[in-house]
Design an enzyme around this catalytic site. Sequence first.
Site, short mmCIF file in Angstrom:
data_model
loop_
_atom_site.label_atom_id
_atom_site.label_comp_id
_atom_site.label_asym_id
_atom_site.label_seq_id
_atom_site.Cartn_x
_atom_site.Cartn_y
_atom_site.Cartn_z
N VAL C 17 0.86 -1.19 0.00
CA VAL C 17 0.00 0.00 0.00
C VAL C 17 0.89 1.23 0.00
O VAL C 17 2.10 1.14 0.19
CB VAL C 17 -0.91 0.03 1.25
CG1 VAL C 17 -2.02 -0.98 1.12
CG2 VAL C 17 -0.11 -0.21 2.51
N CYS C 18 0.26 2.38 -0.21
CA CYS C 18 1.04 3.60 -0.18
C CYS C 18 1.55 3.83 1.23
O CYS C 18 0.90 3.40 2.16
CB CYS C 18 0.20 4.80 -0.64
SG CYS C 18 -1.22 5.14 0.40
N PRO C 19 2.69 4.41 1.48
CA PRO C 19 3.56 5.04 0.49
C PRO C 19 4.57 4.07 -0.15
O PRO C 19 5.37 4.50 -0.96
CB PRO C 19 4.31 6.07 1.33
CG PRO C 19 4.46 5.42 2.66
CD PRO C 19 3.23 4.57 2.84
#
Lengths: 354, 361, 82
Positions: C17-19
């Site tokens: 997932v981000c980041p």
Amino acid sequence: MFVIGGIALGLLLGFSLQRGGYCMNTAFRSFFYEKDRSLVRAWVLVLLINVIGVQLLTELGVLYPLVAPFFWPAMIAGGFIFGVGMVLAGGCASGTYYRCGRGMLGSMGALLGFVLGTALVDGGALTWLQQSMRQPTLDVRGQEATLFNVLGIETAGLRWVLLGVLAAAAMVWLLRAPKQRFLIGWGWQRTGLVVGVLALAAWVLSAMAGRDFGLSFTQPTVALTRYVLAGDDSGISVASYMVIGVPAGALLAAKATGEAVLRIPDPRTLLRQSGGGVTMGVGASLAGGCNIGHSITGISTLSIGAIVATIFIMLGSWTMTWLIVRSESRNAQRAQKQKQKQQQQQSRAKEAFV
Amino acid sequence: MARTKTALFAHAVMALSALTLVAIFAWGIASGALSADAIDRGAGGRGELVLQDDLEGGVLALQPDEAAIGVFDPLSGERRGRIEADGDPGAMVPTPGGVSVFVTRDGSADLRVYSTTNYEHETTVTLESERLSEDRRPEHLLFSENGDTLFVTWKESPVVSVYAHEMLELELRTEFEIADSFGPVYRNRRATRLYRKTPDGLAVVYARNGDHIETVEAGAEHWRFNPSYTHIWGTDSDGGLWVVDERSTEARRLDAPPVADVPPVLPSDSDTALVLTADREAVLAFDARSGRALGTIELPTPAAHLAESGAGTVWAVAETGEVTAIDPVGLQVHERLTLEGGAPTAVSASIVQRDGNFACF
Amino acid sequence: MAGKNTVDKSLDLKNEVCPYTFVKSKLALEELDPGQVLEVHLGNSESASNVPRSIDLEGHEVLSVDRPETSHWVVTVRRSQQ
């Protein structure tokens, strides 16, 4: 009536968060680390709608917004901790809720962690920390520290002049936005508009039910936990029903696009996200709110505390992102060096052979 | 193959947990334990009276005939117990948690503290003062919402003393004078501002140091905040009814029939203001924020004063000790009760709070 | 068309997932020589929308964003010439 209204509003919110990919973690991080400002623009649009809407409804006597006292040590520390946790958890409080609905197990771990973290600080073993950090508060001669009170603005005319200037600046920035490329789902304009209108609707629905606050995630999470685990229903409000609706709405939106898939991260990521959830919960309970309670609803009351908490959420998220970038690039460098070393060894071996 | 089995298992676990949660909430809503409309905006007749029948604590009634504080069941009016007050009790204030009550005595600068659950004397605390002499006599007591501060005003004195309160112990924190002020002191939600009557109106001061902020020109005798602390309601000795907006401190005198010179009641679970008419034969109900009239409740017996029972009803207490329990939501007489032990001069609900408070948004 | 045939490096970030998605893609790009092509596999729509946009604004050339499965996006990027 309010139960159904709350759940319906939650469903709509979950649906639009998923469609818009509205992740405030990304929005806050991108301020500093990336050149893309789309999600920041969505957030600014939400604020524009809510600040104006809440002030207008207050002047009309529809709303009497509750403003959190400015307990600055807890807001500074809690905001920073929340910001750090949100990066590790891979999503802010609202982001974690809607990603759970879509089947991301990592976000479910983060949500469980968030529940644990909030329970720990708000009524749990670390309550003393919350209480002691909230002792020093600042106010304006006994009234809440809002932008208007701090500036000593008492007439409606001056209030609207100030709001007009702020709104105009935001509008100019939004209108000068470049076209958003590589779009999946809703663009920032539609996301900001829909989330903004829903957040304002949450204020009105809450007011009708006797709760003088808007959209929030932290208190409703604590309230739901206490009800489910301890049978204490004293904190259940419209906001709790909204929070229940969010994952369900996100699931519906994700089903429609085929994105509703159970996704199991590797154990290390799952652990990191769950730990991030705990950190985020601790931070939110210290600061008295999360990216929604402070950074959307709190700011729409022009509370100085909410603005300070938001700034420190951002600082926390930038710090953690910087640490991640540093460790990742070191890993990459190390891997590259090893590769070079291997190549050298190979060539040396070759030379020796020759 | 293994993958689909895992997925199936995960789905089953999720479905089960979702089902459990749904069942818990369905049960909560069906049994009426859960509801979101905690405060009815008092549209008059809308909504229903929710009686709380599982309360600890009760209604405290100062009964000078017996030199005692009677503890009554908030619903049946039955006397659960008596607190024997040594000496003539003056004013009383339950702690916000509801387990103890602080009482002043005539001719003493001390406060006696009693338990509201076993009716025993718990402790006696001395109110220190730096500004006042030995013959100071406490007149009115007021706790902050979370109970960590006690505000004390004195007989014939413009001084307000602020004490830190913890586990029934008091420590003088600050003391200041509000020029020409008299009577009880009132506070806003977080006790950051205090309000006290002066000959010119209602003085508003900064609670940290007593700095005078302004004086609201409203001549009411008794003041009460609504439960969401957005408005202050007052009654004056000429039959006038006043409402002050907390934020703007704008005061207005309502266009209403003459009201009695007794404190209004603003019950905690409905944003309604109830006041006694000047002839004491009826109760008028208003929306606590807009000031809109909601209705009139005729009383079978003329009342001397009004008090919240803590169980959802409001008591109209007659001089004979007869009580008319009013439904503040449906705006009608709910039940008639008789208090044992004679007419009370002051009535105050003291409900034990076991549920946690929420410190977040 | 050319992009498909000459992928120099492939990165599987489907469960990230981000980041992390952006950070890892950016670092992987920086390791490549100018003109080389990176292929990133992503597992959620936010990343599939944000990663190419951010990389584009960094000055690299996004060749394509494909969606071979309902929850699987493939982004191909050519490293900028500097």
